[in-house]
Design an enzyme around this catalytic site. Structure first.
Site, short mmCIF file in Angstrom:
data_model
loop_
_atom_site.label_atom_id
_atom_site.label_comp_id
_atom_site.label_asym_id
_atom_site.label_seq_id
_atom_site.Cartn_x
_atom_site.Cartn_y
_atom_site.Cartn_z
N GLY A 1 -5.13 31.88 11.99
CA GLY A 1 -4.92 30.32 11.63
C GLY A 1 -4.57 29.63 10.78
N TRP B 1 -0.83 28.94 9.65
CA TRP B 1 -0.34 28.09 9.90
C TRP B 1 -1.39 26.58 9.86
CZ3 TRP B 1 5.47 27.65 12.46
CH2 TRP B 1 5.77 28.99 11.60
N ASP C 1 -2.98 30.30 20.80
CA ASP C 1 -3.45 30.88 21.36
C ASP C 1 -4.03 32.28 22.49
OD1 ASP C 1 -1.78 33.08 18.80
OD2 ASP C 1 -3.55 33.94 19.94
N ASP D 1 5.17 30.34 16.23
CA ASP D 1 5.05 31.83 15.52
C ASP D 1 4.79 32.87 16.35
OD1 ASP D 1 5.75 33.32 13.35
OD2 ASP D 1 3.86 33.42 13.08
N LYS E 1 9.82 31.24 15.45
CA LYS E 1 10.67 32.66 15.19
C LYS E 1 11.43 32.98 15.92
CE LYS E 1 6.94 35.06 14.29
NZ LYS E 1 5.69 35.92 13.78
#
Length: 232
Positions: free
Chosen positions: A85, A87, A105, A145, A185
Site C-alpha cells: 500500500g 504507492w 493486488d 509495480d 516496473k
C-alpha cells in the site's frame, strides 16, 4: 518539474552502507541474515518507518513524480500491484480527495484513506471490467509495480515480470485518456524491444529510469511513458 531527484532522496541514497552487522543465529539461514542486515542498514527503510509508509517502495513513486511532475492534474489513477500500500499512500497524500485512486493486488491491503482497493488477480478475465467500473471514466495515469515472486532463475523471472508489464500496458492502452501516462516496473536484461516499440508508438515521450530508492544491486528499473496517443 524539478531537475533531477530531490535533495532528501539524494541524501538517503548517499547514506547507504553497512553500519550494522548481523550475526548468524541458530536456525536462521544465511540468506535471511543478509536480508536482515540489508534492512537494518537501509536508510529508506528507516525513513519509511519514520514517515509511516508501509514500504520503502513509496519513495520510488515520490522520486519518479518529483522528476517528471507525473501526478500534476491527475483526476483518475490506477495502481496495479498495490500491496502493501505504499504507492496508494503517496497517491492519497499528493492527490487528496481531488482524484479517484483505485488499487488492485492478489494480496489484501489495509485501507488507505481516499483510495479504493480490490483484492483480485489482475490477470483474471473480468479484472479490466471491474477496474473500469471502479474508475468511472478514463484514467490519467496507470501505474504498475507488479512483479512475480522470484524463482531464482533470472531468465524466468525476467520473462514473467515483462509479461506483467505487457499486460499492464494492454490495460493502459484501453483505459488511458489522451495525454495520459503509464509507469511500470521492468527488469534489466533480456529482450524488451517489442515493449519499447509499442510504447514509442503510443506515447510521445518514453524513458527508462532507476530512482535512487531502487537498490543499486537490483535489476529493477521503471519505464515512464507520457503523452498517450490513442490509435498511435
Amino acid at each position: 518539474m524539478t531537475n533531477g531527484w530531490n535533495r532528501q532522496s539524494k541524501t538517503l541514497s548517499r547514506a547507504r552502507g553497512a553500519k550494522v552487522r548481523v550475526k548468524t543465529a541458530r536456525g536462521r539461514k544465511s540468506g535471511s541474515t543478509r536480508w536482515l542486515q540489508r534492512q537494518l542498514n537501509d536508510p529508506y527503510v528507516a525513513e519509511a518507518k519514520r514517515l509511516g509508509y508501509r514500504s520503502r517502495a513509496a519513495f520510488k513513486l515520490k522520486e519518479i513524480d518529483e522528476r517528471f511532475d507525473l501526478l500534476k492534474g491527475t483526476g483518475r489513477v490506477v495502481d496495479l500491484g498495490s500491496a502493501p500500500g505504499g504507492w496508494l499512500q503517496v497517491l492519497s497524500e499528493r492527490l487528496g480527495d481531488r482524484a479517484e485512486i483505485v488499487g488492485i493486488d492478489l494480496q489484501e491491503v489495509e485501507p488507505v484513506a481516499g483510495t479504493v482497493f480490490r483484492q483480485m488477480d489482475f490477470l483474471a478475465p473480468d479484472a479490466d471490467k471491474t477496474l473500469k467500473a471502479m474508475l468511472g471514466g478514463p484514467a490519467d495515469i496507470v501505474l504498475s509495480d507488479m512483479a512475480n515472486s522470484a524463482t531464482g532463475h533470472k531468465g524466468t523471472d525476467h520473462l514473467r515480470t515483462m509479461g506483467l508489464c505487457e499486460a499492464a500496458l494492454d490495460f493502459a492502452l484501453d483505459v488511458l485518456a489522451p495525454g495520459g501516462s503509464f509507469v511500470a516496473k521492468v527488469l534489466q536484461g533480456g529482450s524488451d524491444r517489442d515493449l519499447m516499440t509499442r510504447l514509442n508508438r503510443h506515447f510521445a515521450d518514453v524513458k527508462h529510469v532507476k530512482p535512487p530508492a531502487s537498490r543499486p544491486d537490483s535489476k529493477e528499473w521503471f519505464v515512464v511513458a507520457r503523452g498517450f496517443r490513442p490509435g498511435g
